[in-house]
Design an enzyme around this catalytic site. Structure first.
Site: not given
Ligand code: AP5
Ligand code: MG
Ligand code: ZN
Length: 213
Positions: A13, A88, A127, A160, A171
């Site tokens: 994402k 989410r 990552r 992270r 997660r």
């Molecule tokens: P990346 O682009 O970083 O993936 P992402 O989908 O953004 O993954 P996140 O881990 O950031 O998502 P998340 O939902 O767990 O975390 P968030 O910060 O939102 O890509 C991942 C890796 O793969 C990278 O190394 C990248 O280079 C690689 N990659 C990308 N595309 C690729 C491809 N096509 N092929 C190969 N490799 C690739 O949330 C963190 C925490 O915050 C949650 O756990 C929760 O506790 C809280 N939180 C956040 N939002 C909410 C909400 N709305 N409600 C409740 N809690 C929330």
């Molecule tokens: Mg992200």
């Protein structure tokens, strides 16, 4: 353009949101990034959220909805935005609908990046992220041009705190139980686009832009 990138943790994402920012010149709103900023500033909200994030659990809806309400009201969202990692849960999706109805705007597209669980652990453990601008890299699949340095802003890349094999399991559990039901919600709304997120980063970007043109 009012867009959303949707998918499991590590689906890509944040990576794809960066290309949308460049193309449409609209801000990315990542609730994860906003929460991590609140943690580093040690605000009350950040300290409360940290407990949930460190365990890979979702932060309570009331906190998240408050964050989004404030953020969408800011001036830079007037010409559009990219939601990343929000909503989410069903209550968050319903709150967003109400908020956008009140603002007399609607979602143009929800871009779902479909990646099976087996691939997620490798993506997350390799990552590296930029604390300065939120960009994500991967040591093997998507390396930065200079090792451990952000391509976009030059900051030093870090790992992270929640990017470990143990937290990834909870997660993914939260994703399947609480977030995946939103696929049906947005399909019914007629805005859902499902993409194969297992392709190379540039291939996914191409598919995404095709789906938007
Ligand atoms: P990346 O682009 O970083 O993936 P992402 O989908 O953004 O993954 P996140 O881990 O950031 O998502 P998340 O939902 O767990 O975390 P968030 O910060 O939102 O890509 C991942 C890796 O793969 C990278 O190394 C990248 O280079 C690689 N990659 C990308 N595309 C690729 C491809 N096509 N092929 C190969 N490799 C690739 O949330 C963190 C925490 O915050 C949650 O756990 C929760 O506790 C809280 N939180 C956040 N939002 C909410 C909400 N709305 N409600 C409740 N809690 C929330
Ligand atoms: Mg992200
Ligand atoms: Zn950066």
């Amino acid at each position: 353009m009012n867009l959303m990138v949707f998918g499991a943790p590590g689906a890509g994402k944040g990576t794809q949101a960066k290309f949308l920012i460049e193309k449409y010149n609209i801000p990315q709103i990542s609730t994860g990034d906003i929460l991590r900023a609140a943690i580093s500033e040690q605000t009350d909200m950040g300290m409360e959220a940290k407990k949930f994030m460190d365990e890979g659990k979702l932060v309570p809806d009331s906190t998240i909805i408050g964050i989004i309400k404030d953020r969408l009201a800011q001036d830079d969202c007037k010409s559009g935005f990219i939601l990343d990692g929000f909503p989410r849960t069903l209550p968050q999706a319903e709150a967003l609908k109400t908020l956008m109805d009140d603002m007399k705007i609607s979602l143009d597209k929800v871009i779902s990046l479909n990646v099976p669980d087996e691939l997620i652990v490798g993506r997350i453990t390799g990552r590296r992220v930029c604390p300065g601008c939120g960009a994500s890299f991967h040591v093997e699949f998507n390396p930065s041009k200079i090792k451990d340095v952000c391509d976009y802003c030059g900051d030093k890349l870090v790992i992270r705190k929640d990017d470990n094999a143990e937290t990834v399991k909870s997660r993914l559990g939260a994703y399947h139980a609480q977030t995946a039901p939103l696929i049906e919600f947005y399909t019914n709304m007629g805005v859902m686009v499902e993409l194969d997120g297992t392709k190379d980063v540039s291939e996914v970007t191409k598919d995404m832009f095709n789906s938007l043109s």
